[in-house]
Design an enzyme around this catalytic site. Structure first.
Site, mmCIF file in Angstrom:
data_model
loop_
_atom_site.group_PDB
_atom_site.id
_atom_site.type_symbol
_atom_site.label_atom_id
_atom_site.label_comp_id
_atom_site.label_asym_id
_atom_site.label_seq_id
_atom_site.Cartn_x
_atom_site.Cartn_y
_atom_site.Cartn_z
ATOM 1 N N ASN A 1 0.859 -1.191 0.000
ATOM 2 C CA ASN A 1 0.000 0.000 0.000
ATOM 3 C C ASN A 1 0.895 1.241 0.000
ATOM 4 O OD1 ASN A 1 -1.399 2.270 1.107
ATOM 5 N ND2 ASN A 1 -3.079 0.918 1.662
ATOM 6 N N ASP B 1 -0.107 4.490 -0.095
ATOM 7 C CA ASP B 1 -0.819 5.721 0.301
ATOM 8 C C ASP B 1 0.090 6.742 0.986
ATOM 9 O OD1 ASP B 1 -3.128 4.526 -0.554
ATOM 10 O OD2 ASP B 1 -3.927 4.139 1.454
ATOM 11 N N HIS B 2 0.952 6.245 1.878
ATOM 12 C CA HIS B 2 1.685 7.205 2.709
ATOM 13 C C HIS B 2 2.877 7.853 1.998
ATOM 14 C CE1 HIS B 2 -1.161 6.773 5.744
ATOM 15 N NE2 HIS B 2 -0.910 5.503 5.965
ATOM 16 N N ARG C 1 3.235 18.961 1.474
ATOM 17 C CA ARG C 1 3.685 20.169 0.785
ATOM 18 C C ARG C 1 2.855 20.475 -0.462
ATOM 19 N NH1 ARG C 1 8.931 22.035 2.037
ATOM 20 N NH2 ARG C 1 8.972 21.968 4.299
ATOM 21 N N HIS D 1 -5.644 3.792 -1.730
ATOM 22 C CA HIS D 1 -6.973 4.098 -1.189
ATOM 23 C C HIS D 1 -7.364 5.507 -1.613
ATOM 24 C CE1 HIS D 1 -9.581 4.203 2.767
ATOM 25 N NE2 HIS D 1 -10.282 4.511 1.700
ATOM 26 N N ARG E 1 -9.461 8.086 -0.819
ATOM 27 C CA ARG E 1 -10.389 8.476 0.253
ATOM 28 C C ARG E 1 -11.244 9.641 -0.198
ATOM 29 N NH1 ARG E 1 -8.640 6.331 5.569
ATOM 30 N NH2 ARG E 1 -10.434 7.443 6.338
ATOM 31 N N ARG F 1 -7.019 12.838 1.238
ATOM 32 C CA ARG F 1 -5.912 13.291 2.098
ATOM 33 C C ARG F 1 -4.555 12.805 1.592
ATOM 34 N NH1 ARG F 1 -7.123 9.782 7.502
ATOM 35 N NH2 ARG F 1 -9.159 10.745 7.233
ATOM 36 N N HIS F 2 -4.542 11.682 0.846
ATOM 37 C CA HIS F 2 -3.241 11.250 0.298
ATOM 38 C C HIS F 2 -3.340 10.985 -1.214
ATOM 39 C CE1 HIS F 2 -5.123 7.491 1.526
ATOM 40 N NE2 HIS F 2 -4.705 7.543 2.778
ATOM 41 N N GLU G 1 -8.628 0.585 -3.018
ATOM 42 C CA GLU G 1 -9.383 0.544 -1.766
ATOM 43 C C GLU G 1 -10.373 1.706 -1.800
ATOM 44 O OE1 GLU G 1 -6.565 0.106 1.456
ATOM 45 O OE2 GLU G 1 -8.064 0.861 2.853
ATOM 46 N N THR H 1 -6.818 6.388 10.311
ATOM 47 C CA THR H 1 -6.704 5.318 9.319
ATOM 48 C C THR H 1 -7.977 4.486 9.425
ATOM 49 O OG1 THR H 1 -5.350 3.439 8.593
ATOM 50 C CG2 THR H 1 -5.446 3.830 10.966
ATOM 51 N N THR H 2 -8.146 3.501 8.537
ATOM 52 C CA THR H 2 -9.350 2.672 8.583
ATOM 53 C C THR H 2 -9.420 1.992 9.953
ATOM 54 O OG1 THR H 2 -8.894 2.236 6.261
ATOM 55 C CG2 THR H 2 -10.648 0.959 7.269
ATOM 56 N N GLU I 1 -10.693 -9.514 3.283
ATOM 57 C CA GLU I 1 -9.431 -9.123 3.910
ATOM 58 C C GLU I 1 -9.709 -8.972 5.393
ATOM 59 O OE1 GLU I 1 -6.733 -6.269 2.113
ATOM 60 O OE2 GLU I 1 -6.510 -5.294 4.062
ATOM 61 N N HIS J 1 -3.435 -4.624 7.803
ATOM 62 C CA HIS J 1 -3.565 -3.458 8.676
ATOM 63 C C HIS J 1 -2.684 -3.617 9.899
ATOM 64 C CE1 HIS J 1 -5.045 0.255 10.246
ATOM 65 N NE2 HIS J 1 -5.736 0.429 9.137
ATOM 66 N N GLY J 2 -1.728 -2.701 10.024
ATOM 67 C CA GLY J 2 -0.860 -2.679 11.196
ATOM 68 C C GLY J 2 0.232 -3.738 11.173
ATOM 69 N N GLY K 1 1.317 -1.444 4.328
ATOM 70 C CA GLY K 1 1.635 -0.110 3.847
ATOM 71 C C GLY K 1 2.559 0.663 4.755
HETATM 72 N N1 PXP Z 1 -5.837 -2.983 4.501
HETATM 73 C C1 PXP Z 1 -6.713 -1.967 4.609
HETATM 74 C C2 PXP Z 1 -8.145 -2.225 4.348
HETATM 75 C C3 PXP Z 1 -6.283 -0.658 4.952
HETATM 76 O O1 PXP Z 1 -7.169 0.345 5.067
HETATM 77 C C4 PXP Z 1 -4.910 -0.448 5.164
HETATM 78 C C5 PXP Z 1 -4.429 0.933 5.482
HETATM 79 O O2 PXP Z 1 -4.629 1.778 4.401
HETATM 80 C C6 PXP Z 1 -4.036 -1.538 5.032
HETATM 81 C C7 PXP Z 1 -4.528 -2.802 4.729
HETATM 82 C C8 PXP Z 1 -2.567 -1.386 5.272
HETATM 83 O O3 PXP Z 1 -2.389 -1.055 6.605
HETATM 84 P P1 PXP Z 1 -0.983 -0.515 7.113
HETATM 85 O O4 PXP Z 1 -0.731 0.782 6.407
HETATM 86 O O5 PXP Z 1 -1.170 -0.369 8.585
HETATM 87 O O6 PXP Z 1 0.020 -1.561 6.729
#
Ligand code: PXP
Length: 240
Positions: free
Chosen positions: A7, A9-10, A18, A43, A45, A49-50, A70, A100-101, A151, A190-191, A212
């Site tokens: 992922n 996104d970040h 910026r 994602h 959103r 935001r990203h 996503e 975050t989600t 997921e 996630h996480g 991510g």
């Molecule tokens: N799966 C979903 C549904 C998410 O929303 C996210 C975060 O965007 C991730 C996985 C990845 O999570 P992380 O960034 O904590 O690895």
């Protein structure tokens, strides 16, 4: 072999700090592919935001592995998904205030809206996945809707205090077994990070992990020395 969805996104989060053109998530995606990513997740959103709309278009043109968009069950992003046709659409709940989600979709009590979104995505040839808590009720409700994958939300496992880790892992295992038995692909995410990923990767039936924040965080750290050296060299060449 477990498939790795990265992922990005970040990478866009840093750019949006910026509102400039760098770092570009599409370049990060290309490098992630070189590193062995099996898929790229982004994602879009509602609050942008990203990831921005343009990023989605660029990523769809440049990513050569699986694309996984996503999105929330909202008209505007569903229309974008149906236009750009990612390989996968991952439906998630979304609220503006969250960092975050925060939790999985409540498929069991919101099945009408989710079913309509799934039908629409499927009619455009897009594979569908639902982000759900590791709860057998939610797995059963997802199976009823005929999605291709679930997921499982690994956030509670990732945040669990030492004494609760085994319980959270067993929730993932039980829910995962139900998902596999129902014929759905088993994804999780996630996480997850470099320390906590192994027990999840070893759960029976897990096909894909989406990661991510930990990967982007590590990329900053392992790239920092080289980035500073490059700037140092430029400045050294400017010295009289
Ligand atoms: N799966 C979903 C549904 C998410 O929303 C996210 C975060 O965007 C991730 C996985 C990845 O999570 P992380 O960034 O904590 O690895």
């Amino acid at each position: 072999m477990i498939e790795l969805g990265v992922n990005i996104d970040h990478v866009a989060t840093v750019r949006q700090a910026r509102r400039t053109y760098e770092p570009d998530p599409a370049i990060a995606a290309a490098l992630a592919e070189q590193g062995g990513a099996d898929g790229i997740t982004f994602h879009l959103r509602e609050d942008r935001r990203h990831i921005q709309d343009r990023d989605v278009d660029v990523l769809m043109q440049t990513v050569t592995v699986k694309t996984n968009l996503e999105l929330a069950c909202e008209e505007q992003v569903l229309a974008i998904a149906c236009r750009v046709k990612p390989d996968w659409a991952l439906l998630v709940p979304e609220s503006r205030e969250e960092v975050t989600t925060e939790g999985g979709l409540d498929v069991a009590s919101d099945s009408g809206r989710i079913a309509a979104a799934i039908e629409r995505l499927k009619s455009h040839g897009i594979l569908t996945s639902l982000f759900i808590d590791p709860d057998v009720r939610q797995v059963a409700a997802a199976a009823e809707l005929g999605v291709d994958a679930v997921e499982l939300h690994t956030g509670p496992y990732a945040l669990a205090k030492r004494a609760d880790v085994a319980t959270e892992l067993s929730r993932l295992e039980v829910a995962g077994q139900h998902a596999s038995q129902a014929g759905m692909r088993l994804h999780a995410g996630h996480g997850l990070n470099y320390v906590n990923v192994r027990p999840v990767a070893k759960l029976p039936g897990v096909i894909e992990l989406n990661i991510g924040h930990a990967i982007v965080s590590r990329a900053v750290m392992v790239g920092m020395k080289e980035a500073v050296s490059e700037m140092r060299r430029i400045l050294d060449l400017c010295s009289p």
